[in-house]
Scaffold this motif. Structure first.
Motif, PDB file in Angstrom:
ATOM      1  N   CYS A  19       0.836  -1.196   0.000  1.00  0.00           N
ATOM      2  CA  CYS A  19       0.000   0.000   0.000  1.00  0.00           C
ATOM      3  C   CYS A  19       0.874   1.249   0.000  1.00  0.00           C
ATOM      4  O   CYS A  19       0.634   2.185  -0.763  1.00  0.00           O
ATOM      5  CB  CYS A  19      -0.934  -0.017   1.205  1.00  0.00           C
ATOM      6  SG  CYS A  19      -2.166   1.308   1.170  1.00  0.00           S
ATOM      7  N   ALA A  20       1.891   1.272   0.840  1.00  0.00           N
ATOM      8  CA  ALA A  20       2.800   2.420   0.886  1.00  0.00           C
ATOM      9  C   ALA A  20       3.482   2.614  -0.469  1.00  0.00           C
ATOM     10  O   ALA A  20       3.636   3.741  -0.949  1.00  0.00           O
ATOM     11  CB  ALA A  20       3.827   2.237   1.997  1.00  0.00           C
ATOM     12  N   GLN A  21       3.874   1.506  -1.089  1.00  0.00           N
ATOM     13  CA  GLN A  21       4.526   1.577  -2.394  1.00  0.00           C
ATOM     14  C   GLN A  21       3.554   2.117  -3.452  1.00  0.00           C
ATOM     15  O   GLN A  21       3.929   2.952  -4.280  1.00  0.00           O
ATOM     16  CB  GLN A  21       5.017   0.181  -2.775  1.00  0.00           C
ATOM     17  CG  GLN A  21       6.006   0.159  -3.892  1.00  0.00           C
ATOM     18  CD  GLN A  21       6.622  -1.230  -4.064  1.00  0.00           C
ATOM     19  OE1 GLN A  21       6.041  -2.245  -3.666  1.00  0.00           O
ATOM     20  NE2 GLN A  21       7.785  -1.285  -4.659  1.00  0.00           N
ATOM     21  N   ALA A  22       2.308   1.651  -3.424  1.00  0.00           N
ATOM     22  CA  ALA A  22       1.301   2.132  -4.374  1.00  0.00           C
ATOM     23  C   ALA A  22       1.026   3.615  -4.161  1.00  0.00           C
ATOM     24  O   ALA A  22       0.847   4.371  -5.126  1.00  0.00           O
ATOM     25  CB  ALA A  22       0.007   1.321  -4.240  1.00  0.00           C
ATOM     26  N   CYS A  23       1.015   4.050  -2.905  1.00  0.00           N
ATOM     27  CA  CYS A  23       0.807   5.470  -2.593  1.00  0.00           C
ATOM     28  C   CYS A  23       1.949   6.308  -3.158  1.00  0.00           C
ATOM     29  O   CYS A  23       1.729   7.388  -3.712  1.00  0.00           O
ATOM     30  CB  CYS A  23       0.705   5.687  -1.087  1.00  0.00           C
ATOM     31  SG  CYS A  23      -0.856   5.136  -0.364  1.00  0.00           S
ATOM     32  N   CYS A  88      -8.167   8.970  -4.471  1.00  0.00           N
ATOM     33  CA  CYS A  88      -7.605   8.292  -5.649  1.00  0.00           C
ATOM     34  C   CYS A  88      -8.686   7.949  -6.666  1.00  0.00           C
ATOM     35  O   CYS A  88      -8.493   8.135  -7.872  1.00  0.00           O
ATOM     36  CB  CYS A  88      -6.850   7.033  -5.233  1.00  0.00           C
ATOM     37  SG  CYS A  88      -5.257   7.371  -4.474  1.00  0.00           S
ATOM     38  N   LEU A  89      -9.811   7.454  -6.192  1.00  0.00           N
ATOM     39  CA  LEU A  89     -10.889   7.096  -7.116  1.00  0.00           C
ATOM     40  C   LEU A  89     -11.473   8.340  -7.788  1.00  0.00           C
ATOM     41  O   LEU A  89     -11.788   8.319  -8.985  1.00  0.00           O
ATOM     42  CB  LEU A  89     -11.983   6.305  -6.387  1.00  0.00           C
ATOM     43  CG  LEU A  89     -11.567   4.897  -5.960  1.00  0.00           C
ATOM     44  CD1 LEU A  89     -12.658   4.246  -5.120  1.00  0.00           C
ATOM     45  CD2 LEU A  89     -11.216   4.030  -7.165  1.00  0.00           C
ATOM     46  N   GLU A 110      -4.829   1.684  -8.886  1.00  0.00           N
ATOM     47  CA  GLU A 110      -3.995   0.684  -8.206  1.00  0.00           C
ATOM     48  C   GLU A 110      -3.775   1.063  -6.750  1.00  0.00           C
ATOM     49  O   GLU A 110      -3.778   0.209  -5.869  1.00  0.00           O
ATOM     50  CB  GLU A 110      -2.668   0.520  -8.945  1.00  0.00           C
ATOM     51  CG  GLU A 110      -2.835  -0.217 -10.264  1.00  0.00           C
ATOM     52  CD  GLU A 110      -1.584  -0.237 -11.121  1.00  0.00           C
ATOM     53  OE1 GLU A 110      -0.571   0.420 -10.751  1.00  0.00           O
ATOM     54  OE2 GLU A 110      -1.615  -0.902 -12.176  1.00  0.00           O
ATOM     55  N   CYS A 111      -3.615   2.342  -6.481  1.00  0.00           N
ATOM     56  CA  CYS A 111      -3.440   2.807  -5.110  1.00  0.00           C
ATOM     57  C   CYS A 111      -4.733   2.593  -4.318  1.00  0.00           C
ATOM     58  O   CYS A 111      -4.695   2.124  -3.178  1.00  0.00           O
ATOM     59  CB  CYS A 111      -3.037   4.280  -5.090  1.00  0.00           C
ATOM     60  SG  CYS A 111      -2.645   4.890  -3.436  1.00  0.00           S
ATOM     61  N   ALA A 112      -5.860   2.922  -4.923  1.00  0.00           N
ATOM     62  CA  ALA A 112      -7.145   2.713  -4.248  1.00  0.00           C
ATOM     63  C   ALA A 112      -7.340   1.236  -3.911  1.00  0.00           C
ATOM     64  O   ALA A 112      -7.803   0.890  -2.825  1.00  0.00           O
ATOM     65  CB  ALA A 112      -8.291   3.225  -5.124  1.00  0.00           C
TER      66      ALA A 112
END
Length: 123
Positions: A19-23, A88-89, A110-112
Motif C-alpha cells: 500500500c505504501a509503495q502504491a501510494c 484516488c478514485l 492501483e493505489c485505491a
C-alpha cells in the motif's frame, strides 16, 4: 512451521508495504500530471491540476503514516486509508476524461485497490 498469527503478521506487513509503495507511485504520477498542466489553462485543465495535486499530497501523507515505526492508532490508519482511497478514485475519474492521463488514472486505481486490500487486513 509458521503459526497463523505469524502468517497474519506477514500478510499485514506485506499489504502495508504494498500500500505504501502504491501510494508513492500514485503521488509521483499525480505530481507529474500536475506539472504537465498549464497553470492558466481551461477550467477542465485546472480541475485536473487540482485533483492531481490533492491526490499527490494525500498519497504522500498516507505513505508517511504507513511508514511510521511508532505504533499509530489503527483507527487513524483506517481513516487515512479510506480518505486516500476516495481521493484516488475521484482523481482517476477526472483523469479518465483527460487525454494522456491514462497512466495517472491507472496509478490512482492501483493505489485505491492497495488501500482496500490493506484495510481488509485491519481488524
Amino acid at each position: 512451521m509458521t503459526t497463523t498469527s505469524q502468517q497474519e503478521l506477514f500478510r499485514f506487513l506485506e499489504d502495508r508495504f504494498a500500500c505504501a509503495q502504491a501510494c508513492t507511485e500514485c503521488a509521483r504520477a499525480c505530481a507529474l500530471r500536475a506539472s504537465l498542466v498549464e497553470p492558466d489553462g481551461s477550467e477542465k485543465q485546472e480541475l485536473v491540476r487540482r485533483k492531481a495535486i490533492m491526490c499527490a499530497e494525500v498519497c504522500d501523507a498516507t505513505c508517511r503514516v504507513l511508514s511510521e515505526q511508532n505504533q499509530v492508532d489503527e483507527g487513524a490508519i483506517r481513516m487515512q486509508l479510506e480518505w486516500c482511497r476516495t481521493v484516488c478514485l475521484e482523481g482517476a475519474q477526472v483523469f479518465d476524461d483527460h487525454p494522456g492521463a491514462e497512466d495517472t488514472a491507472k496509478a490512482c486505481r492501483e493505489c485505491a485497490q492497495a488501500c482496500t486490500d490493506f484495510l481488509a487486513t485491519l481488524r
